[in-house]
Design a protein around this motif. Sequence first.
Motif, mmCIF file in Angstrom:
data_model
loop_
_atom_site.group_PDB
_atom_site.id
_atom_site.type_symbol
_atom_site.label_atom_id
_atom_site.label_comp_id
_atom_site.label_asym_id
_atom_site.label_seq_id
_atom_site.Cartn_x
_atom_site.Cartn_y
_atom_site.Cartn_z
ATOM 1 N N SER A 127 13.078 -8.832 50.900
ATOM 2 C CA SER A 127 11.885 -9.656 50.690
ATOM 3 C C SER A 127 11.477 -10.406 51.949
ATOM 4 O O SER A 127 10.391 -10.966 52.015
ATOM 5 C CB SER A 127 12.142 -10.680 49.579
ATOM 6 O OG SER A 127 13.024 -11.695 50.036
ATOM 7 N N ASP A 231 5.117 -5.212 45.056
ATOM 8 C CA ASP A 231 5.426 -6.229 46.051
ATOM 9 C C ASP A 231 4.472 -6.086 47.236
ATOM 10 O O ASP A 231 4.199 -4.969 47.699
ATOM 11 C CB ASP A 231 6.871 -6.065 46.553
ATOM 12 C CG ASP A 231 7.892 -6.594 45.563
ATOM 13 O OD1 ASP A 231 7.514 -7.379 44.691
ATOM 14 O OD2 ASP A 231 9.070 -6.205 45.660
ATOM 15 N N SER A 266 1.934 -8.087 36.746
ATOM 16 C CA SER A 266 3.343 -7.660 36.817
ATOM 17 C C SER A 266 4.114 -8.058 35.562
ATOM 18 O O SER A 266 5.340 -7.961 35.546
ATOM 19 C CB SER A 266 4.021 -8.288 38.036
ATOM 20 O OG SER A 266 4.180 -9.697 37.861
ATOM 21 N N LYS A 270 6.556 -10.838 38.925
ATOM 22 C CA LYS A 270 6.174 -11.128 40.309
ATOM 23 C C LYS A 270 5.318 -12.387 40.328
ATOM 24 O O LYS A 270 4.662 -12.721 39.332
ATOM 25 C CB LYS A 270 5.447 -9.941 40.942
ATOM 26 C CG LYS A 270 6.324 -8.694 41.070
ATOM 27 C CD LYS A 270 5.558 -7.525 41.680
ATOM 28 C CE LYS A 270 6.480 -6.327 41.907
ATOM 29 N NZ LYS A 270 7.020 -5.776 40.638
ATOM 30 N N ASP A 273 3.331 -15.731 46.447
ATOM 31 C CA ASP A 273 4.384 -15.838 47.458
ATOM 32 C C ASP A 273 3.734 -16.071 48.816
ATOM 33 O O ASP A 273 2.843 -15.320 49.216
ATOM 34 C CB ASP A 273 5.180 -14.524 47.447
ATOM 35 C CG ASP A 273 6.259 -14.429 48.515
ATOM 36 O OD1 ASP A 273 7.439 -14.407 48.141
ATOM 37 O OD2 ASP A 273 5.933 -14.329 49.712
ATOM 38 N N TRP A 288 4.849 -11.076 45.047
ATOM 39 C CA TRP A 288 6.199 -10.583 45.367
ATOM 40 C C TRP A 288 7.138 -10.854 44.200
ATOM 41 O O TRP A 288 6.930 -11.783 43.424
ATOM 42 C CB TRP A 288 6.737 -11.252 46.636
ATOM 43 C CG TRP A 288 7.836 -10.447 47.279
ATOM 44 C CD1 TRP A 288 9.179 -10.551 47.055
ATOM 45 C CD2 TRP A 288 7.671 -9.385 48.210
ATOM 46 N NE1 TRP A 288 9.858 -9.625 47.806
ATOM 47 C CE2 TRP A 288 8.961 -8.902 48.526
ATOM 48 C CE3 TRP A 288 6.569 -8.816 48.827
ATOM 49 C CZ2 TRP A 288 9.161 -7.847 49.425
ATOM 50 C CZ3 TRP A 288 6.760 -7.774 49.721
ATOM 51 C CH2 TRP A 288 8.042 -7.302 50.008
ATOM 52 N N THR A 289 8.168 -10.028 44.090
ATOM 53 C CA THR A 289 9.160 -10.211 43.037
ATOM 54 C C THR A 289 9.708 -11.636 43.045
ATOM 55 O O THR A 289 10.058 -12.168 44.099
ATOM 56 C CB THR A 289 10.321 -9.218 43.211
ATOM 57 O OG1 THR A 289 9.800 -7.874 43.104
ATOM 58 C CG2 THR A 289 11.388 -9.412 42.140
#
Length: 410
Positions: A127, A231, A266, A270, A273, A288-289
């Motif tokens: 990440s 992501d 998601s 997610k 971010d 992002w996750t």
Amino acid sequence: MGQAKATLQGVAQVQNLNPYVSNRAATIAWQGGILVNGSGANTIVSYNRGDWTGVSGVAFGNSGATAITMKAASQNGAVIKICDGSASGTAIGYVTIPATGSNNTYKTVTANINKVTGTKKVFFVASGDVNVDSWQFSTNGTVPSISPSVKPSVAPAELKEGWYYIKNILSEKYLQVTNNDGKAGANVEISTGTGVAGQRWYLKNTENGYFTLTSGLGNFMIDVANGVDEDGANIQIYNAYSGNAQQFILQPTGTSNIYTIGTKASNGTKVLDVYNHGKEDGTNVCQWTKYGAPNQQFIFEAISATPSTAPSVTPSVVPSVKPSTAPSVAPSKIPSGTTGLPAGVTCEYSIVSDWGSGFQGKIVLSNKSSHTFNGWTLSFDYNNTITSLWGAELASQTGTKVVVKNPSWD
């Protein structure tokens, strides 16, 4: 002697890989974007955000693995997602690497994973910036009660509908539209609080805990580009339609009034971010996750409150009181030279919302004539200060006399 032909397939793997012993991170069958440094027992793999490696023939056996231990270093912290079959395959588990203060200061971290058996292709996806020395699976973990690949069972939080500034915890900076530019596809980033319209967001609750965020620049909502469950998907503003790409959910962090912002695109796995743990003005925001680091955590500051980084203008998106009279329809400049509106041009005034201490009004000029006007101005009486305009620019305000004009882009 015959000619040798090169292929991307390479030679066959000599034997399966034993995951229950320490394996160098540089044991790689496939990779995307990484760098390998050092040699022999001193090799490390350097990942940037989205970089990945894969290994083949990983023999977990029938008993299976339920935990993994990694030796890694990351200045700002990162999460390594472990996937089955490909870099975008089903998540087996997540390893959170804490901020070690340097990419050369290593810590050993153990994390539980979903039980995995048989012989697999295993991929490691980063990440953020992280150096990995080695990894080793084990059978002494406990299967997580909640898989990161499904919607979390934690009850979402719910805020009162209204206008907010949204501040990131790590950078202490605010979500804003790049260049304060109200148009579909404009980017969302972080910046120092200034109180401009592009930093103001109207939260409207929808259903099942989800909500939309409409920009102070007009009828645009925060939007996951193309509505993808990936992501790195960009966060932007787009024409408001309240679809899945424009719905979000507040996920409590355990600290009062601090949340992660999950995306409906998601199914909540997610979140918004701030890219690569950035703190500078202009750092991009993406999807992002969820791994819960401060770059994924936000505070919602009600518009009536003063932001902790004080805006340069009063943090109010609407006049504080109603005008004593409705705006007059007489424009200050009339192409036909008359004292009223040109033939075929109408002006309508209405109050969109009123919450007692302030309100939002709307003036609609409609040109139903055959004449094209290049630029316009409109004057009206108003006994208070206008603090925000959408779709127009404030030309002047002297006493109760207000003059607005067409925006520069119109």
